[in-house]
Design a protein around this motif. Structure first.
Motif, PDB file in Angstrom:
ATOM      1  N   ASP A   1       0.833  -1.190   0.000  1.00 28.61           N
ATOM      2  CA  ASP A   1       0.000   0.000   0.000  1.00 28.61           C
ATOM      3  C   ASP A   1       0.874   1.249   0.000  1.00 28.61           C
ATOM      4  O   ASP A   1       2.109   1.171  -0.057  1.00 28.61           O
ATOM      5  CB  ASP A   1      -1.001  -0.017   1.161  1.00 28.61           C
TER       6      ASP A   1
ATOM      7  N   GLY B   1      -1.885   0.097  -3.179  1.00 30.23           N
ATOM      8  CA  GLY B   1      -3.153   0.185  -2.465  1.00 30.23           C
ATOM      9  C   GLY B   1      -4.367   0.004  -3.343  1.00 30.23           C
ATOM     10  O   GLY B   1      -5.511   0.201  -2.888  1.00 30.23           O
TER      11      GLY B   1
ATOM     12  N   ARG C   1      -3.951  -6.906   4.952  1.00 29.88           N
ATOM     13  CA  ARG C   1      -2.732  -6.116   5.071  1.00 29.88           C
ATOM     14  C   ARG C   1      -1.875  -6.677   6.199  1.00 29.88           C
ATOM     15  O   ARG C   1      -2.394  -7.025   7.269  1.00 29.88           O
ATOM     16  CB  ARG C   1      -3.082  -4.662   5.360  1.00 29.88           C
TER      17      ARG C   1
ATOM     18  N   VAL D   1      -7.685   0.432  -1.124  1.00 28.06           N
ATOM     19  CA  VAL D   1      -7.567   0.249   0.322  1.00 28.06           C
ATOM     20  C   VAL D   1      -7.786   1.596   1.002  1.00 28.06           C
ATOM     21  O   VAL D   1      -7.100   2.577   0.692  1.00 28.06           O
ATOM     22  CB  VAL D   1      -6.189  -0.312   0.698  1.00 28.06           C
TER      23      VAL D   1
END
Length: 261
Positions: free
Chosen positions: A88, A124, A104, A135
């Motif tokens: 990310d 991400g 994650r 995300v």
């Protein structure tokens, strides 16, 4: 194929030659290739086991296999089977499983949500059969499109889909028609994408053009500081530093992705 090198040996070689390290995900394992401009140096299997995806950020890497996600020196991270991995914006590893679970890694795995048929992870963003997902905090947000095969999430996001290439601005804006399987970008407006029959490149915003390649089954593309890099499903590495494509057979099959470190 060249003899198998340890990770430390490869780093010493790369430091000595000023080369980039290209990692290839193949059914035999992770192939690490030292690439100086368009010249291939040492290469060999860095990890032996079928690999589905590989991603890098700075000096870190994460690998997706049918058994688990691997980090560091190919250490199991406890995620379980994975089909796509990435990082990310904060540098935390992300993984997507064949069941669609996205999580994650931050000490342990935090499940962010579930998507339909995840295919790629970058910056991400998650490329899936039902579109691109971003995300956000501890969850996922659907940000549009459909049948997305790959995504570049750093800088200005790009998406490769079964119907074309798209750039994220004020919504997703069409860049080029076609069925694309991979997309990547470098600093500035440079970008490249693979459409199953070859490679298209962009040197300026919105200006994509097809380039002739010595192979048609390109499955992924990327950039070093000096070259555009591509790899085929049958294990041919292609590099163009401005004077046309050089190729090298890597002796592996079932190639799915590349990452550049």
């Amino acid at each position: 194929m060249a003899h198998d090198l340890t990770i430390d040996e490869k780093r010493v070689y790369a430091d000595r030659t000023g080369a980039a390290e290209v990692l290839i995900a193949a059914e035999q394992g992770v192939v690490a290739v030292s690439l100086s401009a368009d010249l291939v140096g040492e290469f060999g299997l860095d990890h032996r086991a079928p690999v589905r995806d590989v991603a890098t950020t700075e000096n870190r890497r994460v690998v997706a296999t049918s058994e688990d996600v691997l980090v560091g020196s190919y250490e199991p991270a406890g995620f379980g089977p994975a089909v796509a991995v990435g990082f990310d914006d904060a540098g935390a590893a992300l993984a997507a499983g064949p069941d669609g679970r996205v999580a994650r890694l931050d000490g342990g795995w935090t499940t962010l949500g579930t998507v339909d048929d995840p295919r790629a992870v970058d910056g991400g963003l998650i490329a899936t059969a039902d579109g691109v997902h971003r995300v956000v905090d501890d969850g996922l947000r659907d940000v549009g499109l459909g049948d997305v095969t790959d995504v570049h999430g750093r800088g200005t996001p790009l998406a490769a889909t079964a119907s074309g290439l798209y750039r994220l601005g004020n919504g997703w804006m069409a860049e080029r028609d076609g069925a694309f399987v991979a997309v990547s970008a470098a600093d500035g407006d440079r970008a490249a994408a693979a459409d199953g029959s070859g490679v298209v490149v962009r040197e300026a915003a919105g200006e994509w053009s097809a380039v002739e390649t010595p192979a048609t089954d390109v499955v992924d593309v990327g950039f070093t500081d000096a070259a555009t890099v591509a790899v085929t499903a049958t294990g041919t590495l292609l590099a163009d530093a401005g004077d046309g494509w050089r190729t090298r057979e890597l002796g592996v099959t079932g190639v799915s992705r590349l990452a550049i470190q």
